[in-house]
Motif scaffolding. Structure first.
Motif, short mmCIF file in Angstrom:
data_model
loop_
_atom_site.label_atom_id
_atom_site.label_comp_id
_atom_site.label_asym_id
_atom_site.label_seq_id
_atom_site.Cartn_x
_atom_site.Cartn_y
_atom_site.Cartn_z
N CYS A 118 22.02 94.68 28.20
CA CYS A 118 22.70 93.42 27.42
C CYS A 118 23.87 93.15 28.36
CB CYS A 118 22.70 93.59 26.05
SG CYS A 118 21.11 93.75 25.09
N GLY A 119 24.10 93.27 29.41
CA GLY A 119 25.15 92.76 30.15
C GLY A 119 26.46 93.84 30.30
N ARG A 120 26.05 95.06 29.72
CA ARG A 120 27.20 96.00 29.69
C ARG A 120 26.81 97.30 30.00
NH1 ARG A 120 29.89 100.02 26.94
NH2 ARG A 120 32.22 99.58 26.53
N ASP A 121 27.66 97.95 31.00
CA ASP A 121 27.55 99.27 31.33
C ASP A 121 28.08 100.29 30.46
OD1 ASP A 121 26.24 98.67 33.83
OD2 ASP A 121 28.29 98.11 34.49
N CYS B 237 24.34 94.37 20.45
CA CYS B 237 24.39 95.91 20.43
C CYS B 237 23.06 96.38 19.71
CB CYS B 237 25.44 96.23 19.53
SG CYS B 237 25.85 97.99 19.80
N ARG B 238 22.34 95.62 18.79
CA ARG B 238 21.30 96.05 18.29
C ARG B 238 20.10 96.10 19.17
NH1 ARG B 238 20.55 92.96 12.68
NH2 ARG B 238 18.64 93.87 12.65
N VAL B 239 20.12 95.15 20.02
CA VAL B 239 18.90 95.04 21.16
C VAL B 239 19.19 96.24 22.09
CG1 VAL B 239 18.12 93.77 23.23
CG2 VAL B 239 18.57 92.76 20.82
N ALA B 240 20.61 96.44 22.58
CA ALA B 240 21.00 97.51 23.42
C ALA B 240 20.44 98.87 22.90
CB ALA B 240 22.34 97.26 23.75
N MET B 241 20.91 98.98 21.79
CA MET B 241 20.45 100.46 21.00
C MET B 241 18.96 100.57 20.99
SD MET B 241 23.77 100.61 18.22
CE MET B 241 23.15 102.28 17.78
N LEU B 242 18.48 99.79 20.83
CA LEU B 242 16.71 99.79 20.90
C LEU B 242 16.02 100.04 22.14
CD1 LEU B 242 14.04 99.64 19.09
CD2 LEU B 242 14.35 97.27 19.70
N ARG B 243 16.81 99.37 23.16
CA ARG B 243 16.39 99.96 24.49
C ARG B 243 16.89 101.30 24.88
NH1 ARG B 243 18.21 93.68 26.75
NH2 ARG B 243 16.17 92.62 25.78
N MET B 244 18.01 101.67 24.63
CA MET B 244 18.40 102.95 24.76
C MET B 244 17.32 103.89 23.89
SD MET B 244 22.30 102.92 23.85
CE MET B 244 23.46 101.60 24.79
N LYS B 245 16.92 103.58 22.82
CA LYS B 245 16.00 104.32 22.05
C LYS B 245 14.53 104.46 22.89
CE LYS B 245 13.03 104.41 18.02
NZ LYS B 245 11.85 104.32 18.50
N ASN B 246 14.20 103.21 23.21
CA ASN B 246 12.79 103.29 24.15
C ASN B 246 13.04 104.01 25.38
OD1 ASN B 246 11.84 101.55 22.24
ND2 ASN B 246 12.30 99.64 23.03
N ASP B 247 14.26 104.02 25.94
CA ASP B 247 14.65 104.80 27.23
C ASP B 247 14.68 106.25 27.16
OD1 ASP B 247 14.14 102.60 28.74
OD2 ASP B 247 16.29 102.02 29.04
N GLY B 248 14.57 106.74 25.77
CA GLY B 248 14.99 108.21 25.29
C GLY B 248 16.26 108.52 25.35
N LEU B 249 17.33 107.75 25.40
CA LEU B 249 18.88 108.18 25.47
C LEU B 249 19.23 108.36 24.14
CD1 LEU B 249 19.93 105.58 28.06
CD2 LEU B 249 19.26 108.16 28.55
N ILE B 250 18.94 107.85 22.98
CA ILE B 250 19.22 108.06 21.62
C ILE B 250 18.18 108.11 20.58
CG2 ILE B 250 21.38 106.92 22.05
CD1 ILE B 250 20.51 104.36 20.58
N HIS B 251 18.49 108.43 19.40
CA HIS B 251 17.52 108.40 18.36
C HIS B 251 17.82 107.42 17.44
CE1 HIS B 251 14.65 111.45 19.83
NE2 HIS B 251 15.82 112.33 20.08
N LEU B 252 17.33 106.47 16.62
CA LEU B 252 17.69 105.65 15.90
C LEU B 252 16.87 105.99 14.43
CD1 LEU B 252 17.77 102.06 17.69
CD2 LEU B 252 19.76 103.51 16.92
#
Length: 289
Positions: free
Chosen positions: A7-10, A56-71
């Motif tokens: 979402c446009g943030r590193d 941020c919610r969208v970013a965290m969902l994509r992190m979850k889908n990439d296996g980086l975090i659990h929600l």
């Protein structure tokens, strides 16, 4: 991996670890609450100072889908908008076709979505009748019903611009730093739907003209800053973009068919034509400051 962009943030490796730790420390918090905590932690805010919690919610969902975090599981039960289950009589197909040329529609107007009931209705129409279905628009947004009197004829939605698109960025003359700094001044016409029972010659281009005349004012009122350019992406060969051309939008070329979520350059998605519409005359100067 040194960082990941969402979402446009590193997000650095250290920041991703901090997010994982924050989630672990708040096991009872919802996804919405966690996104606000993450925004607070990193001071991730919009130009008007409000938290970028939807992005941020969208970013965290994509992190979850990439296996980086659990929600935690979503509490609304709709799998983050992937399946919009709401069905009401208000959005049922109209059995009587609406056949009137656009020049005869003297009461045509754009009505901003302004409350929860209107939001649900807009989402339902999009889910039922738009070929892409319903997906939440992340971040700052303006959604409209297009009405003629009390009758809904069409729907339109503007949201955050694509992070990087080579033809657009070259047209503007952006450097990476300028794009990062000024991207919020560009908005994306993410959804445009004329309801399938509506047959009205030149209606689409008329709606686009109405929308580009008012969306910057509406955005200013809601978010306290003014966008200077709109963009949209038209899937080919499904659509030709005729209505955008008729409304004086500028076609800049085609996407590569990888999509905004493809970070490994492997996706094969439908190609789209890229269209832009300047909302002010000095858009380049403002975008390149």
């Amino acid at each position: 991996m040194n960082s990941a962009r969402y979402c446009g943030r590193d997000f650095s490796v250290t920041e991703l670890r901090s997010i994982k730790r924050l989630i672990a420390d708040n096991p009872e918090s919802s996804r919405a609450a966690l996104s606000k905590l993450v925004c607070d932690m990193f001071s991730w805010r919009r130009p008007d100072g409000r938290l970028k919690d939807m992005s941020c919610r969208v970013a965290m969902l994509r992190m979850k889908n990439d296996g980086l975090i659990h929600l935690p599981p979503p509490r609304n039960g709709n799998n983050n908008g992937k399946c919009y289950l709401r069905r009401t009589p208000q959005a049922q197909p109209d059995p009587v076709p609406f056949i009137t040329p656009a020049h005869s529609l003297t009461n045509l107007c754009l009505q901003p979505v302004s409350d929860r009931n209107q939001s649900h209705l807009w989402n339902e129409y999009i889910d039922r009748y738009h070929y892409l279905g319903y997906q939440p628009l992340p971040g700052a947004q303006m959604r409209y019903f297009v009405r003629n009197g009390n009758r809904i004829l069409a729907l339109m939605g503007f949201g955050s611009a694509a992070w990087k698109t080579a033809p657009r960025d070259q047209f503007i003359g952006w450097t990476k730093e300028q794009r990062k700094r000024q991207l919020h001044l560009l908005i994306n016409n993410a959804r445009f739907l004329i309801l399938p029972w509506v047959r009205s010659k030149n209606l689409a281009s008329k709606i686009l003209a109405m929308a580009t005349r008012r969306v910057a004012d509406d955005w200013q009122k809601r978010y306290n800053y003014r966008p200077v350019m709109a963009e949209t992406f038209v899937e080919i060969p499904r659509f030709s973009g005729t209505c955008y051309k008729a409304a004086n939008w500028i076609c800049l070329g085609e996407t590569k068919g990888r999509g905004k979520l493809d970070r490994l350059h492997k996706a094969r998605l439908p190609k789209k034509t890229i269209w832009i519409y300047p909302l002010v005359r000095n858009y380049r100067k403002l975008l390149c400051e």
